[in-house]
Design an enzyme around this catalytic site. Sequence first.
Site, PDB file in Angstrom:
ATOM      1  CB  CYS A   1      -0.944   0.012   1.190  1.00  5.97           C
ATOM      2  SG  CYS A   1      -1.977  -1.442   1.265  1.00  5.97           S
TER       3      CYS A   1
ATOM      4  CG  HIS B   1      -2.965   3.485   2.250  1.00  6.98           C
ATOM      5  ND1 HIS B   1      -3.576   3.140   1.070  1.00  6.98           N
ATOM      6  CD2 HIS B   1      -2.982   2.370   3.028  1.00  6.98           C
ATOM      7  CE1 HIS B   1      -3.938   1.875   1.131  1.00  6.98           C
ATOM      8  NE2 HIS B   1      -3.597   1.385   2.297  1.00  6.98           N
TER       9      HIS B   1
ATOM     10  CG  ASN C   1      -6.608  -0.706   1.618  1.00  8.44           C
ATOM     11  OD1 ASN C   1      -5.944  -0.300   0.679  1.00  8.44           O
ATOM     12  ND2 ASN C   1      -6.060  -1.170   2.737  1.00  8.44           N
TER      13      ASN C   1
HETATM   14  O1  UT7 Z   1      -3.409  -1.123   3.675  1.00 10.86           O
HETATM   15  C1  UT7 Z   1      -3.066  -1.800   4.841  1.00 10.86           C
HETATM   16  C2  UT7 Z   1      -4.095  -2.859   5.078  1.00 10.86           C
HETATM   17  N1  UT7 Z   1      -4.544  -3.028   6.393  1.00 10.86           N
HETATM   18  C3  UT7 Z   1      -5.211  -2.142   7.153  1.00 10.86           C
HETATM   19  O2  UT7 Z   1      -5.319  -1.002   6.898  1.00 10.86           O
HETATM   20  C4  UT7 Z   1      -5.882  -2.705   8.367  1.00 10.86           C
HETATM   21  C5  UT7 Z   1      -5.686  -1.884   9.602  1.00 10.86           C
HETATM   22  N2  UT7 Z   1      -6.617  -2.326  10.607  1.00 10.86           N
HETATM   23  C6  UT7 Z   1      -7.914  -1.934  10.624  1.00 10.86           C
HETATM   24  O3  UT7 Z   1      -8.331  -1.170   9.778  1.00 10.86           O
HETATM   25  C7  UT7 Z   1      -8.788  -2.424  11.750  1.00 10.86           C
HETATM   26  O4  UT7 Z   1      -7.996  -3.099  12.690  1.00 10.86           O
HETATM   27  C8  UT7 Z   1      -9.929  -3.353  11.273  1.00 10.86           C
HETATM   28  C9  UT7 Z   1     -10.949  -2.559  10.484  1.00 10.86           C
HETATM   29  C10 UT7 Z   1      -9.374  -4.485  10.422  1.00 10.86           C
HETATM   30  C11 UT7 Z   1     -10.636  -3.959  12.496  1.00 10.86           C
HETATM   31  O5  UT7 Z   1     -11.127  -2.920  13.330  1.00 10.86           O
HETATM   32  P1  UT7 Z   1     -10.816  -2.943  14.891  1.00 10.86           P
HETATM   33  O6  UT7 Z   1     -11.549  -1.831  15.488  1.00 10.86           O
HETATM   34  O7  UT7 Z   1      -9.330  -2.979  15.052  1.00 10.86           O
HETATM   35  O8  UT7 Z   1     -11.477  -4.291  15.329  1.00 10.86           O
HETATM   36  P2  UT7 Z   1     -10.767  -5.512  16.060  1.00 10.86           P
HETATM   37  O9  UT7 Z   1      -9.710  -6.100  15.214  1.00 10.86           O
HETATM   38  O10 UT7 Z   1     -10.440  -5.039  17.411  1.00 10.86           O
HETATM   39  O11 UT7 Z   1     -11.949  -6.534  16.093  1.00 10.86           O
HETATM   40  C12 UT7 Z   1     -13.096  -6.330  16.838  1.00 10.86           C
HETATM   41  C13 UT7 Z   1     -14.060  -7.476  16.601  1.00 10.86           C
HETATM   42  C14 UT7 Z   1     -13.399  -8.849  16.582  1.00 10.86           C
HETATM   43  O12 UT7 Z   1     -14.239  -9.708  17.296  1.00 10.86           O
HETATM   44  P3  UT7 Z   1     -13.859 -10.184  18.786  1.00 10.86           P
HETATM   45  O13 UT7 Z   1     -12.550 -10.886  18.647  1.00 10.86           O
HETATM   46  O14 UT7 Z   1     -13.770  -8.898  19.571  1.00 10.86           O
HETATM   47  O15 UT7 Z   1     -15.004 -11.053  19.139  1.00 10.86           O
HETATM   48  C15 UT7 Z   1     -13.439  -9.241  15.129  1.00 10.86           C
HETATM   49  O16 UT7 Z   1     -13.536 -10.623  14.949  1.00 10.86           O
HETATM   50  O17 UT7 Z   1     -14.674  -7.311  15.321  1.00 10.86           O
HETATM   51  C16 UT7 Z   1     -14.660  -8.559  14.641  1.00 10.86           C
HETATM   52  N3  UT7 Z   1     -14.688  -8.336  13.210  1.00 10.86           N
HETATM   53  C17 UT7 Z   1     -15.826  -8.130  12.520  1.00 10.86           C
HETATM   54  N4  UT7 Z   1     -17.096  -8.078  12.903  1.00 10.86           N
HETATM   55  C18 UT7 Z   1     -18.027  -7.858  11.964  1.00 10.86           C
HETATM   56  C19 UT7 Z   1     -13.657  -8.294  12.346  1.00 10.86           C
HETATM   57  N5  UT7 Z   1     -14.101  -8.062  11.098  1.00 10.86           N
HETATM   58  C20 UT7 Z   1     -15.438  -7.967  11.177  1.00 10.86           C
HETATM   59  C21 UT7 Z   1     -16.458  -7.735  10.236  1.00 10.86           C
HETATM   60  N6  UT7 Z   1     -17.727  -7.684  10.671  1.00 10.86           N
HETATM   61  N7  UT7 Z   1     -16.205  -7.547   8.927  1.00 10.86           N
END
Ligand code: UT7
Length: 311
Positions: free
Chosen positions: A113, A236, A266
């Site tokens: 990215c 980004h 993204n």
């Molecule tokens: O270009 C580089 C590429 N990568 C990125 O930019 C990713 C950077 N990270 C992020 O943008 C965020 O970490 C995410 C959007 C991926 C996740 O958001 P978050 O606020 O960090 O959530 P989290 O990882 O703390 O997850 C919270 C919960 C988890 O459940 P548990 O373990 O708390 O029960 C996930 O399993 O949200 C769950 N979860 C979802 N729930 C519904 C993860 N994806 C989803 C989804 N729908 N699509």
Amino acid sequence: MRQAGIYGLGSYTKGRQVSNKAFEETLDTSDEWIRSRTGIEQRVFADDEVNTSDMSYHAAKEALAHADMSADELDLIIVSSVTGDYKFPSVSSLIQERLGAKNAAAMDIGAACAGFVYGVVTASQFIQTGTYDKVLVVGAEKLSKILDFNDRNTAVLFGDGAGAAIVGPVSANRGIQSFELGANGAGAEHIKADPLIQMNGREVFKFAVRQMGDTCMNLVEKANLTKDDVDFLVPHQANIRIMEAARERLQLPKEKMAATVHKYGNTSAASIPIALVEELKNGKIKDGDLVVMVGFGAGLVWGGIALYWGR
Ligand code: UT7
């Protein structure tokens, strides 16, 4: 040394617009979750017959037209992509032929990215030394090829698209004032494609928030400027919360940051040039503005550029 800058931009964002709701049918997710955690409302998936080189070609054609140039004026083509048509030949070779850029060398680079920023910085070195005059830099991804549509952690985040820029010499008071490229391979396991994308979102999130802000501050300092000099931020487009954190480090108002993540998701290496095209069209980026671009991605890698817009 000559100043290097960007003139001529193009993008390709055609395809199927897929709403968050569409994922509710197959995954345990919701429009509400995706919007509130990422800012994404929809993404575009390129049509089946359209590959990364096709998107690159169309974005490049538009950038050449915008720069009022013909393809045979190009000395080098750099394509940044993690989703090339083939392992080899490179996407840059494919579009060199199609564009008719018979005088251009061609190479692909992989910096995920941050790839567009890596590409523009690489191009600028040839321009500044006077080795080359015109370099085409493309960031293009067909991420839908490598998405795991059974994994809610990644499937909802990414989209397809391409953006292109012509990098060339500009006047002394325009162009690149500072850049930063960096890597921390210790974080390599947090986001990879083998062959489909897997990600530890939380780890990437923490890294991105810290690094995007730090890089923004480093860029203005390296250019002997302050954050008050920054006119526009083009981060980004991965997650609105990460983008907002960078904006807050620079203490910029909302309207001074490019935001297209809600429309395209993204698009990895394509996200910054696509956002540049849109904000230029919207009149948000004007001649002489100090524009900061900053990206991060798999590697982990990051990169930023501070430049005065225009020729
Ligand atoms: O270009 C580089 C590429 N990568 C990125 O930019 C990713 C950077 N990270 C992020 O943008 C965020 O970490 C995410 C959007 C991926 C996740 O958001 P978050 O606020 O960090 O959530 P989290 O990882 O703390 O997850 C919270 C919960 C988890 O459940 P548990 O373990 O708390 O029960 C996930 O399993 O949200 C769950 N979860 C979802 N729930 C519904 C993860 N994806 C989803 C989804 N729908 N699509």
